[in-house]
Write a protein that holds these residues in place. Structure first.
Motif, mmCIF file in Angstrom:
data_model
loop_
_atom_site.group_PDB
_atom_site.id
_atom_site.type_symbol
_atom_site.label_atom_id
_atom_site.label_comp_id
_atom_site.label_asym_id
_atom_site.label_seq_id
_atom_site.Cartn_x
_atom_site.Cartn_y
_atom_site.Cartn_z
ATOM 1 N N LEU A 12 0.836 -1.193 0.000
ATOM 2 C CA LEU A 12 0.000 0.000 0.000
ATOM 3 C C LEU A 12 0.875 1.247 0.000
ATOM 4 C CD1 LEU A 12 -2.700 -0.863 2.719
ATOM 5 C CD2 LEU A 12 -2.878 -1.153 0.242
ATOM 6 N N THR A 13 0.360 2.311 -0.606
ATOM 7 C CA THR A 13 1.019 3.609 -0.514
ATOM 8 C C THR A 13 0.786 4.142 0.903
ATOM 9 O OG1 THR A 13 -0.931 4.871 -1.165
ATOM 10 C CG2 THR A 13 0.496 4.059 -2.952
ATOM 11 N N PRO A 14 1.535 5.149 1.326
ATOM 12 C CA PRO A 14 1.298 5.715 2.664
ATOM 13 C C PRO A 14 -0.141 6.222 2.858
ATOM 14 C CG PRO A 14 3.431 6.424 1.852
ATOM 15 C CD PRO A 14 2.759 5.709 0.716
ATOM 16 N N LYS A 15 -0.735 6.845 1.859
ATOM 17 C CA LYS A 15 -2.110 7.338 1.982
ATOM 18 C C LYS A 15 -3.098 6.177 2.062
ATOM 19 C CE LYS A 15 -1.442 11.755 2.022
ATOM 20 N NZ LYS A 15 -1.546 12.478 3.256
ATOM 21 N N GLU A 16 -2.875 5.129 1.272
ATOM 22 C CA GLU A 16 -3.746 3.956 1.336
ATOM 23 C C GLU A 16 -3.649 3.299 2.709
ATOM 24 O OE1 GLU A 16 -3.580 2.602 -3.376
ATOM 25 O OE2 GLU A 16 -2.099 1.815 -1.968
ATOM 26 N N PHE A 17 -2.440 3.233 3.250
ATOM 27 C CA PHE A 17 -2.250 2.662 4.581
ATOM 28 C C PHE A 17 -3.010 3.482 5.621
ATOM 29 C CE2 PHE A 17 -0.244 1.721 8.595
ATOM 30 C CZ PHE A 17 0.018 0.360 8.519
ATOM 31 N N GLY A 18 -2.895 4.804 5.547
ATOM 32 C CA GLY A 18 -3.603 5.676 6.472
ATOM 33 C C GLY A 18 -5.112 5.538 6.350
ATOM 34 N N LEU A 19 -5.594 5.423 5.129
ATOM 35 C CA LEU A 19 -7.027 5.243 4.891
ATOM 36 C C LEU A 19 -7.506 3.916 5.467
ATOM 37 C CD1 LEU A 19 -9.736 5.992 3.586
ATOM 38 C CD2 LEU A 19 -8.822 5.127 1.412
ATOM 39 N N LEU A 20 -6.749 2.850 5.223
ATOM 40 C CA LEU A 20 -7.127 1.539 5.762
ATOM 41 C C LEU A 20 -7.084 1.547 7.286
ATOM 42 C CD1 LEU A 20 -7.944 -1.385 5.268
ATOM 43 C CD2 LEU A 20 -5.505 -1.953 5.119
ATOM 44 N N GLU A 21 -6.085 2.191 7.869
ATOM 45 C CA GLU A 21 -6.005 2.273 9.327
ATOM 46 C C GLU A 21 -7.241 2.981 9.896
ATOM 47 O OE1 GLU A 21 -3.234 4.108 12.918
ATOM 48 O OE2 GLU A 21 -2.539 4.284 10.842
ATOM 49 N N LEU A 22 -7.636 4.092 9.276
ATOM 50 C CA LEU A 22 -8.822 4.825 9.730
ATOM 51 C C LEU A 22 -10.073 3.951 9.617
ATOM 52 C CD1 LEU A 22 -10.164 7.486 10.667
ATOM 53 C CD2 LEU A 22 -10.355 8.089 8.235
#
Length: 144
Positions: free
Chosen positions: A69-79
């Motif tokens: 995952l890209t950093p933004k995708e990772f952040g979105l999935l975490e949220l």
């Protein structure tokens, strides 16, 4: 004291000190059952169904398969995983993940969710990321 009881006492001490989510407890139990040592560095992960998000190593696995995952995708999935079962409006996602105000004329959130959904749900029998029309997005745990 044997290794299994030491592991379980570490997990119990960790979860007795603060509020915890059931998914974090389940993830720690799975770790104990796999025979790995549970220590403070292995606890920060979120498990929902067969989806595991390792917050320290910034890794994602679904059904045992690593997902890049890209950093933004990772952040979105975490949220989405932290707020499992809640419908998250685009404005909340924009402010939490992109740290920007949401403009209704942009499709940045929609595109990011679509890309994340392709990586997480594509080829899986059970889908986890859903669109709630006119409201936002949510991650739902699969029925057990």
């Amino acid at each position: 004291m044997n290794v299994a009881s030491t592991r379980s006492s570490v997990a119990l001490k960790t979860f007795s000190k603060k509020p915890f989510s059931f998914s974090e407890l389940l993830c720690s139990v799975r770790t104990i059952l796999r025979g790995r040592t549970v220590d403070a560095s292995s606890l920060p992960s979120i498990c929902i169904g067969d989806l595991e998000l390792d917050l320290l190593r910034r890794r994602v696995h679904r059904a045992g398969t690593h997902i890049d995952l890209t950093p933004k995708e990772f952040g979105l999935l975490e949220l989405l995983m932290r707020r499992q079962g809640e419908v998250l409006p685009r404005s909340l996602i924009a402010s939490q993940v992109w740290d920007m105000p949401f403009g209704s004329d942009t499709n940045v959130i929609d595109v990011a969710v679509r890309r994340l959904r392709l990586k997480i749900d594509e080829g899986q029998e059970t889908k986890m990321i859903f669109t709630v029309r006119g409201m936002g997005y949510m991650l739902e745990a699969p029925e057990q």
